[in-house]
Enzyme design. Structure first.
Site, mmCIF file in Angstrom:
data_model
loop_
_atom_site.group_PDB
_atom_site.id
_atom_site.type_symbol
_atom_site.label_atom_id
_atom_site.label_comp_id
_atom_site.label_asym_id
_atom_site.label_seq_id
_atom_site.Cartn_x
_atom_site.Cartn_y
_atom_site.Cartn_z
ATOM 1 N N GLU A 210 -4.829 -2.912 4.533
ATOM 2 C CA GLU A 210 -4.449 -3.512 5.821
ATOM 3 C C GLU A 210 -5.588 -4.305 6.466
ATOM 4 O OE1 GLU A 210 -3.809 -0.466 4.849
ATOM 5 O OE2 GLU A 210 -1.907 0.310 5.597
ATOM 6 N N TRP B 82 -13.589 21.336 11.975
ATOM 7 C CA TRP B 82 -13.301 20.581 10.768
ATOM 8 C C TRP B 82 -14.448 20.676 9.775
ATOM 9 C CZ3 TRP B 82 -11.254 15.439 13.333
ATOM 10 C CH2 TRP B 82 -9.940 15.661 13.781
ATOM 11 N N THR C 50 0.858 -1.175 0.000
ATOM 12 C CA THR C 50 0.000 0.000 0.000
ATOM 13 C C THR C 50 0.896 1.227 0.000
ATOM 14 O OG1 THR C 50 -1.605 1.246 1.295
ATOM 15 C CG2 THR C 50 -0.238 -0.276 2.529
#
Ligand code: AMP
Length: 541
Positions: A331, A444, A186
């Protein structure tokens, strides 16, 4: 006191043996790189995998050796999936879209000894050969008539000649189920790619999970077309699960464009599709341009990147297919969460359903999820508070291949690098990659929400939001848009559309149009490149 049940190790070879015995005549259809469609069956795949295993052993491949592929989704790649792992060696699927320096790095790091490649990737194979790595043998995944000429590749032979002389009898060996089976690298935004080394046990458990009804539901009554490449995260585990349940499998070869996919979907009566949003964008655009409506497709699984609500709507409203939105990572084998609805959602109107469906879904039994803040404290699962998403479970990587430094683990928990919320019904929703969050005035702004809203605007094909420095608010969003080919939508029109959809302080300060978004090797938008391209961008005051 121990139970008194027989011990059968969870090995990939058992899946193939089972497919051979009980799904013998179920078809495996593959578009070849040469062009024609190959019509095979699970029985044929099993037989040819045994010949391939004998050929590999004769070549000197031993348990633990790494065998690499640079290949599309084809029947030959499927045989390699089972033969290499089945004999105890490790299948290293190399992503042909990687930049050359990364490709070199991973073939070297994995110490691959044999490379199987599709003719499309002959130049990449020659590049590998020129790098003086461990690769001793090169096998072109084709027949004698199509063997590429004058390649100067050591030990070059074609796949069909390679397996032809060998016996179709092969006793798959039994060994520890924790033995490594496959390897996939990855690439993060910085540093070298990291290898995720799957085991037989993790792969078989993940296959059961992929087949669950509340998961991808891979099943015998479906004709399954995995467009998700076999060179990335084992094609989401579909090949293994399909062997287990005996699903008819349709493999698209190099034809990932809308037209080629539609030919297969139509021609093979496909009922279940799996792939990333960029692929579906191509298919939807093509179907629209030729005025085609899908009739037989029941399920479209979308994952790998956020699925915009406009895409869910197009598949469900126009084409009558159910969208399954899923989240995962290299993963995590990859399936972590899948979005299926609960009985209480049946009463919801369209907007209410979409509010649920746009989320990345609920965890599958086997994985455990939690959210933590910057100081590792647990964050409530209230659907509002966001935190760093962590995951653990038997098909989640415990460390990276041959890498000592591991900043990604917090004990047995793996840091996904995603920022998410989890609601009271356990639906997880990704708001951002932690590296991509836009921080405005200490709060955010979710770039995914902003992009999803923008992609609903008529004339907008794709959208990406990045944070741009702002003297007062620290950062403000800049929206970068790719128009539909026949559209001349303006920045003011996009802004007006978004005003009705988003909180005022989430609205982008500016909209810029570009020809195409930069995509990485797995089809994700490369935000880093966009940030570089728009570095120093001055927002209107
Ligand atoms: P990879 O390991 O290359 O498959 O990338 C995994 C990452 O892709 C995740 O950590 C997410 O950031 C992103 N991703 C995967 N599925 C989704 C999804 N359904 N929605 C949003 N992001 C996703």
């Amino acid at each position: 006191m121990l139970g008194q049940m027989s011990h059968q190790p969870l090995l990939i070879s058992y899946q193939l043996r089972f497919a051979d015995r009980f799904h013998h005549n179920i078809e495996v259809i593959s578009r070849t790189v040469e062009g024609p469609i190959d019509r095979s069956s699970w029985g044929q795949i099993a037989k040819r995998s045994r010949k391939l295993a004998n050929a590999l052993v004769a070549l000197g491949v031993k348990p633990g050796d790494r065998v690499a592929t640079l290949a599309w989704n084809t029947h030959r790649h499927l045989e390699l999936y089972f033969a290499v792992s089945g004999l105890g060696a490790v299948l290293h699927t190399v992503n042909p879209r990687l930049p050359l320096d990364q490709l070199r790095y991973i073939v070297d790091h994995a110490e691959d000894s044999v490379l199987f490649f599709d003719n499309t990737f002959t130049k990449l194979a020659q590049y590998v050969a020129s790098q003086q790595l461990e690769v001793r043998n090169f096998i072109a995944m084709t027949d004698t008539a199509n063997l590429p000429a004058d390649t100067h590749l050591p030990g070059l032979t074609d796949y069909e000649s390679f397996i032809a002389p060998h016996s179709a009898e092969f006793e798959w060996p039994d060994f520890d189920e924790n033995t490594a089976s496959s390897l996939c690298y990855t690439s993060g935004t910085s540093g070298n790619p990291k290898g995720v080394l799957y085991s037989h046990r993790s792969t078989v458990l993940h296959s059961y999970a992929a087949a669950m009804v509340d998961s991808l539901g891979i099943c015998a009554s479906d004709v399954t077309l995995p467009v998700v490449p076999m060179f990335h995260v084992n094609a989401w585990g579909v090949p293994y699960a399909a062997a287990m349940v005996g699903s008819k499998l349709v493999l698209p070869g190099p034809g990932m464009d809308g037209k080629s996919l539609l030919e297969l979907i139509d021609g093979e009566q496909v009922t279940s599709l799996l792939g990333v949003p960029t692929v579906w964008m191509g298919l939807l655009t093509h179907m629209k341009s030729v005025g085609y409506t899908m009739k037989g497709v029941r399920k479209v699984t979308i994952g790998g990147a956020a699925c915009p609500p406009s895409m869910i709507e197009a598949f469900e409203k126009i084409h009558g297919a159910r969208v399954i939105h899923a989240w995962g990572m290299t993963e995590t084998s990859p399936i972590g969460t899948v979005n299926t609805m609960l009985p209480k959602h049946a009463a919801l109107d369209d907007a209410g359903r979409m509010a649920v469906k746009r989320k990345q879904g609920r965890p599958l039994y086997g994985v455990d999820l939690r959210l933590v803040d910057d100081d590792h404290n647990a964050v409530p699962h209230d659907g509002e508070t966001s935190g760093h998403l962590q995951i653990r479970g038997p098909w989640v990587a415990s460390s990276y291949f041959r890498r000592d430094r591991d900043e990604a683990h917090d004990g047995e928990w793996f840091y996904t690098g995603d920022i998410a919320t989890i609601d009271a019904d356990s639906y997880m929703q990704i708001t951002d990659r932690s590296k991509d969050v836009i921080k405005s005035g200490g709060e955010w702004i979710s770039s995914i929400d902003l992009e999803n809203a923008a992609m609903g605007c008529p004339g907008v094909a794709q959208a990406a939001a990045i944070g741009v420095a702002h003297p007062k608010w620290q950062e403000r969003p800049l929206l970068i848009v790719v128009r539909h080919p026949d559209s001349d939508v303006t920045a003011a029109e996009v802004q007006a559309y978004l005003t009705a959809k988003l909180a005022k302080w989430w609205l982008p300060d500016a909209v810029e149009f570009i020809e195409a978004l930069p995509l990485g090797a797995t089809g994700k938008v490369l935000k880093r490149q966009l940030r570089e391209r728009f570095a120093g961008y001055v927002l209107p005051t």
